[in-house]
Design an enzyme around this catalytic site. Structure first.
Site: not given
Ligand code: NAD
Length: 417
Positions: A109
């Site tokens: 990571k």
């Molecule tokens: P992203 O940046 O696209 O979206 C994040 C979302 O979370 C947004 O809607 C944002 O407004 C919201 N957010 C941020 N701070 C917040 C808060 N304090 N309260 C409520 N909502 C809040 O991120 P993503 O890629 O969708 O990732 C989200 C989660 O999924 C993370 O934990 C990431 O590690 C995990 N994840 C992502 C992927 C991927 O392929 N993108 C894969 C595995 C796991």
């Protein structure tokens, strides 16, 4: 191997159940140490030239936790909470995730401690190029392969690819989650959200929960949350609440997700959507539903805040490390099924693996091949975990850990000293 209680949450969460699973397998202490300790950790200074001529000095990290099963793999996060502890915890989770899904990768990571929302596109590009330049020695298609995470996206990967390729020749397989026009895979954008839906569906059928007509509430409407919501609606599941960093919305009859997407793309938040009631992030956790899905930040399900008051039948960990170890225990005692993160959200790295394979073979898969491969991988992983959980009478997380630890331990053993 337990962390001290003062260790930061992401690290504690990433090793929650490590001991229980290692005990289940009877792993000797030297192997526990090998599986627990990160292989390599890099911290770099990232000077960022701002558009106004100032220079901000940021810190970036890349942790390669374990590469016994193949090149290390894991996302790059741009967020103010990023530090070495958080990155180490998330890298550890990636080792278990790639092993559980039986992908030929280890876990890594990376991230930069920065709020990307305050940066212009040019500043983001300069930041990404500088960070890439400083960790490039440790990257490579057969060494370590980044992907997007919170605060980064396909454009970020395009800049990383370009920066790396300028020095070492065109290397599309050095990052995944690229734009499709630059060697990205069809279906990668929606893969994590779609994969969460597949794992939820399997778990619902397996554990006697309703599916069509069931209700779900989601925190986060970014890449994961928004694609999950669309996949659930396509399955006939009602998404009744969604929140993001700005606010949230609730409609007990089910939100119109297509209209909510249009609203969020214009207003940069779900907040203010007309066909629903306003909802705060605190109120979200009290919404009665079948599936509660954190899909944003880590450490949001805690003893102090909500573990005793959640009103769902299953907690689906779409975010990485959303549940603290004590909250996890409370949920188990309350009979709330927890679908663990490194199973639930593995769809992204599965399709990243397909993308890497396509790049190395210089082939392009049709979307049907991507979707059917994703379906097969997620269903197999869920069933393996569920079978072991029943056989050994342990929670899904412990069973998932045991499968992953055994695979990494086998690879370590075979590769020798
Ligand atoms: P992203 O940046 O696209 O979206 C994040 C979302 O979370 C947004 O809607 C944002 O407004 C919201 N957010 C941020 N701070 C917040 C808060 N304090 N309260 C409520 N909502 C809040 O991120 P993503 O890629 O969708 O990732 C989200 C989660 O999924 C993370 O934990 C990431 O590690 C995990 N994840 C992502 C992927 C991927 O392929 N993108 C894969 C595995 C796991």
């Amino acid at each position: 191997m337990s962390q001290s209680t003062t260790a930061p949450k992401a690290e504690q969460i990433a090793t929650n159940q490590f001991d229980a699973a290692a005990d289940l397998l009877g792993l000797p202490s030297s192997m526990r140490q090998r599986l627990y300790t990160p292989f390599r950790e890099i911290t770099v200074q990232v000077p960022l030239l701002m558009d106004n001529g100032d220079v901000q000095v940021l810190l970036g990290h890349r942790v390669q936790h374990n590469g016994a099963r193949g090149p290390t793999k894991g996302g790059i996060r741009y967020h103010p909470t990023v530090d070495l502890h958080e990155v180490r915890g998330l890298a550890t989770l990636m080792t278990w995730k790639t092993a559980l899904l039986d992908l030929p990768f280890g876990g890594a990571k990376g991230g930069v401690s920065v709020d990307p929302r305050g940066l212009s596109k040019l500043e983001l590009e300069r930041l990404t190029r500088k960070f890439t330049e400083r960790v490039a020695l440790a990257l490579g298609p057969y060494r370590d392969i980044p992907a997007p995470d919170m605060g980064t996206n396909a454009q970020t990967m395009a800049w990383m690819l370009d920066e790396y390729s300028q020095k070492r020749g065109y290397s599309p397989a050095v990052v995944t989650g690229k734009p499709v026009s630059l060697g990205g895979s069809l279906g990668r954008e929606e893969a994590t959200g779609r994969g969460v839906m597949i794992a939820m569906r399997e778990a619902a059928l397996d554990r006697g929960l309703p599916w069509k007509g069931a209700t779900a509430a989601i925190q986060g409407f970014g890449n994961v949350g928004s694609h999950l919501a669309q996949s659930l609606v396509a399955e006939g599941v009602r998404v009744i609440a969604v929140t993001d960093a700005v606010g949230g919305v609730h409609n007990a009859n089910g939100l119109d997700i297509a209209a909510l997407l249009a609203h969020a793309s214009t207003h940069r938040s779900v907040a203010g959507f007309k066909e629903a009631d306003a909802l705060t992030n605190e109120q979200l956790w009290l919404v009665p539903c079948d599936f509660m899905v954190p899909a944003a930040l880590g450490s949001v399900i805690t003893r102090e805040d909500n573990a005793s008051t959640l009103q769902c039948r299953m907690l689906v960990e779409a975010a990485n490390a959303p549940t603290t170890p004590i909250a996890d225990k409370i949920l188990n005692e309350r009979g709330i099924i927890v679908l663990p993160d490194f199973l639930a959200n593995a769809g992204g790295v599965v399709v990243s693996y397909f993308e890497w394979t396509q790049n190395l073979q210089q082939m392009r898969w049709e979307i049907e091949q991507v979707y059917s491969g994703l379906e097969r991988k997620m269903v197999t992983a869920y069933r393996d975990v569920s079978t072991l959980a029943r056989e050994r009478d342990v929670p899904l997380r412990t069973a998932a850990y045991a499968i992953a630890l055994q695979r990494v331990a086998d690879a370590e053993e075979l590769r020798g000293n």
